[in-house]
Design an enzyme around this catalytic site. Sequence first.
Site, PDB file in Angstrom:
ATOM      1  N   TYR A   1       0.835  -1.202   0.000  1.00  0.00           N
ATOM      2  CA  TYR A   1       0.000   0.000   0.000  1.00  0.00           C
ATOM      3  C   TYR A   1       0.865   1.246   0.000  1.00  0.00           C
ATOM      4  CZ  TYR A   1      -3.888  -2.954   1.658  1.00  0.00           C
ATOM      5  OH  TYR A   1      -4.862  -3.909   1.790  1.00  0.00           O
TER       6      TYR A   1
ATOM      7  N   ASP B   1     -15.293  -9.167  -2.112  1.00  0.00           N
ATOM      8  CA  ASP B   1     -16.169  -8.044  -2.475  1.00  0.00           C
ATOM      9  C   ASP B   1     -17.256  -8.529  -3.429  1.00  0.00           C
ATOM     10  OD1 ASP B   1     -14.256  -6.600  -1.079  1.00  0.00           O
ATOM     11  OD2 ASP B   1     -13.148  -6.103  -2.913  1.00  0.00           O
TER      12      ASP B   1
HETATM   13  O1  KDG Z   1     -11.007  -6.617  -1.293  1.00  0.00           O
HETATM   14  C1  KDG Z   1     -10.070  -6.135  -2.199  1.00  0.00           C
HETATM   15  C2  KDG Z   1      -9.386  -4.984  -1.569  1.00  0.00           C
HETATM   16  O2  KDG Z   1      -8.581  -5.418  -0.540  1.00  0.00           O
HETATM   17  C3  KDG Z   1      -8.559  -4.249  -2.543  1.00  0.00           C
HETATM   18  O3  KDG Z   1      -9.355  -3.760  -3.596  1.00  0.00           O
HETATM   19  C4  KDG Z   1      -7.784  -3.103  -1.967  1.00  0.00           C
HETATM   20  O4  KDG Z   1      -9.386  -1.896  -0.734  1.00  0.00           O
HETATM   21  C5  KDG Z   1      -8.347  -2.492  -0.768  1.00  0.00           C
HETATM   22  C6  KDG Z   1      -7.587  -2.663   0.446  1.00  0.00           C
HETATM   23  O5  KDG Z   1      -7.605  -1.741   1.236  1.00  0.00           O
HETATM   24  O6  KDG Z   1      -6.989  -3.694   0.645  1.00  0.00           O
END
Ligand code: KDG
Length: 316
Positions: free
Chosen positions: A103, A259
């Site tokens: 991230y 999701d």
């Molecule tokens: O569920 C999928 C998500 O994990 C991905 O799209 C990214 O939103 C996200 C995250 O914070 O991990």
Amino acid sequence: DTEVLCLGESMALFVPAEPGPVDEVRTWTRTVGGAESNVACHLAGLGVRASWVSTVGADAFGRAVVSAIASAGVDVSSVEVDPSRPTGLYVKESSATGSPVRYYRAGSAAAGMGPALLDRLSLDGVRIVHVSGITAALSPECLALMRGLIATARPTHLLSFDVNWRAPLWTDGEPGVLRELADASDIVLVGDDEAAAVLGVSTVDEIRRVLPGPRTLVVKHGERGASLIERDPSTGEDLPVVFEPALRVDVVEPVGAGDAFAAGFLAATLNGATPGRRLRAGHLRAAGALRAHDDLGTPLPSELVAELLEADGASW
Ligand code: KDG
């Protein structure tokens, strides 16, 4: 009117476009990632009027994220732009067995969301408000927003909460708040692996004991299937647990399947489907996401979905 309002951060998502370790990859595909907007996009694909609420930076990635989500048919009219902070990014190595995620989202525009957002949020006509535990990890303001949203929405709306345990986001946080938020929601979706990490329990009965609050509790058992526990509103007692096996699919990449499952389940819930079919609708949508590198995947052909949904007692 929006039927399902989804709130949470979305980011520009980079997936390697060539094999090899991430350090060496030079070509990337950029799409969009964000658990709650993924749910909104799937819902729109299923014909449900969905909106996505968030904040992005005043940058190219923010514009790209919003326009991709809008082009999936999601109402993005409540998305705000914060010129003082960037849109978050995330990088996903793609593999069937696990997808390490990096991230780049600390201090992002969405992490700056707070309870003030509630003043401009219209819940008129909304039937379900969908959020996830990711938002609680982004910042203290975001956690306050989550608490405020639950308190505001719950008396009049169905509050859906996907636990969405993301270990890298909780390095200096307290995941105990996930239990608090889940227990204050109406519909909770949790994987048994997440429950083991966050709640310290992993069987359906134990999870129910730790989360007595939600009227509807969905426990996902990975590739095995999912269980639904629902309280009978007239007696206040739980109905018998309903289990539905998952589809067998060749998994390309698992991120985003949760999701898709949530969207299938919620769409079928809005349609008043039976418990087994609600779970099955989740599995069917998840199957499409499991077969692709990006988060959303490609839904199974609708004729096949219709056939499988109707096939009572089918062994998948
Ligand atoms: O569920 C999928 C998500 O994990 C991905 O799209 C990214 O939103 C996200 C995250 O914070 O991990």
